[in-house]
Design an enzyme around this catalytic site. Structure first.
Site, short mmCIF file in Angstrom:
data_model
loop_
_atom_site.label_atom_id
_atom_site.label_comp_id
_atom_site.label_asym_id
_atom_site.label_seq_id
_atom_site.Cartn_x
_atom_site.Cartn_y
_atom_site.Cartn_z
N ARG A 164 0.82 -1.21 0.00
CA ARG A 164 0.00 0.00 0.00
C ARG A 164 0.85 1.26 0.00
O ARG A 164 0.53 2.27 0.62
CB ARG A 164 -0.96 0.03 1.20
N SER A 243 -11.20 0.14 3.06
CA SER A 243 -10.47 -0.20 4.29
C SER A 243 -9.85 1.07 4.86
O SER A 243 -9.00 1.68 4.22
CB SER A 243 -9.39 -1.23 3.99
N GLU A 347 -5.42 4.48 5.98
CA GLU A 347 -5.08 4.33 4.56
C GLU A 347 -5.53 5.54 3.74
O GLU A 347 -4.78 6.00 2.87
CB GLU A 347 -5.70 3.05 4.00
#
EC number: 1.3.1.98
Length: 355
Positions: A164, A243, A347
């Site tokens: 990520r 998420s 995130e």
């Protein structure tokens, strides 16, 4: 109020995000070509105006006060297949592009179906799901380099991809993604080898097996929908940024201390999820941590709550403000830290606010 054909002042930004949160931008420019996008960025840089780039809006948390600068909506289009080579304009809808590659019989990104947002955002986050991630098939990123004031082409190996993460995320003020290029695979209409155990189990095959491409895509879409991860205007569980927290990656000593806390809290036989993450590091599950810390599906009584389908999604139930969402995020983060000694990291990108 319009100040030219593609710009508006005091423009609402909430409708441009999947959370439907945030105040207005002082100015909003819609760029439909690469040249228009570069012009808008250069204009902001030349005048010292704060700049916010918005495409699919699936990874943004914008402050209730809005953005005191120029927001540029990336609305470029372009889908080109040359054999197994794929080029997408940054503004292309990612999920639609995945569907078109499946229809064309090409494997490599089929398990990334249903992910909201734009193609240009995928290398920034190194988007991944269900055993696939963008870094595995991306070959080049065409970007405008704000430091060099030039359009550049970066090979996949130059993008600094990690879980990520990428050099674009590490240095968010430098590059503006214009195009992304991928090398897909012609596997005779079959998927890439399935790497995600849940997907393989649902299909009744072994991990590593190949299945028909539409089957892989449809299975992923079913899994995502069951977790509220496919956009649906009528379903508030999908009014989220997907998420909200990344899965923690812990060094050896950190993981040992964490595992000890788990046993202390949950019992001597309790063990947290653990996945090798290279170089003596272990990845664990943010969703598991959140749930075991007491923040179960549907948690909350206000206008921002944890999704009723997935503990990783923080949702706007229709009347939330960004302040409500951030308060919930802090409660979850702090509760997990107090319970297990692990600090979750958000995130989504925060604009004008912070966790």
């Amino acid at each position: 109020m319009q100040d030219d054909n593609h710009a508006a002042t005091d423009a609402p930004l909430a409708p441009l995000t999947t959370l439907r949160l945030g105040g207005p931008a002082r100015r909003l420019v819609t760029a439909t070509t690469d040249d228009a996008l570069v012009r808008a960025v250069r204009e902001a840089d030349d005048t010292g105006t704060p700049l916010l780039l918005i495409a699919g809006g699936s990874n943004l948390v914008i402050a209730d006060e809005g953005f005191e600068g120029t927001a540029v909506r990336i609305a470029t289009s372009g889908f080109r297949l040359d054999g197994t080579r794929l080029e997408l304009a940054a503004g292309e809808n990612w999920s639609d592009a995945v569907a078109r590659t499946v229809d064309a019989g090409l494997a490599g990104i089929e398990c990334l179906a249903g992910i909201p947002g734009s193609a240009g955002a995928t290398p920034v986050q190194n988007v991944g799901a269900y055993g696939q991630e963008v870094a595995a098939t991306l070959t080049e990123v065409v970007a405008y380099d704000r430091r060099e004031r030039a359009t550049v082409t970066l090979a996949g190996a130059e993008c600094g991809f990690a879980y990520r993460h990428s050099r674009f995320k590490a240095d968010p003020e430098r590059f503006v993604v214009l195009r992304v290029r991928f090398a897909l695979q012609d596997a005779g209409g079959r998927s890439a080898p399935l790497r995600y155990a849940e997907t393989a189990r649902l299909l009744g095959v072994e991990t590593g097996a190949r299945v028909p491409l539409p089957t892989a895509r449809d299975t992923v879409l079913k899994l995502r929908a069951g977790k509220g991860m496919v956009l649906d205007p009528e379903d508030h569980d999908t009014w989220s940024a997907g998420s909200f927290f990344t899965n923690p990656i812990l060094a050896e000593a950190e993981f040992a201390a964490f595992a000890a806390r788990v046993r202390e809290r949950l019992g001597a036989d309790a063990a947290p999820p653990a996945f090798p993450a290279g170089e003596g590091r272990t990845k664990t599950s943010a969703a598991w941590l959140i749930d075991r810390a007491g923040f179960t599906k549907g948690y909350g009584s206000g206008p921002a709550r944890i999704s009723s389908k997935h503990t990783l999604a923080l949702t706007n139930r229709g009347s939330a403000r960004t302040a409500d969402l951030l308060a919930l995020a802090r409660e979850v983060r702090d509760g997990v830290r107090d319970a297990f000694g692990v600090t979750l990291v958000n995130e989504p990108v925060t604009v004008g606010c912070a966790l």
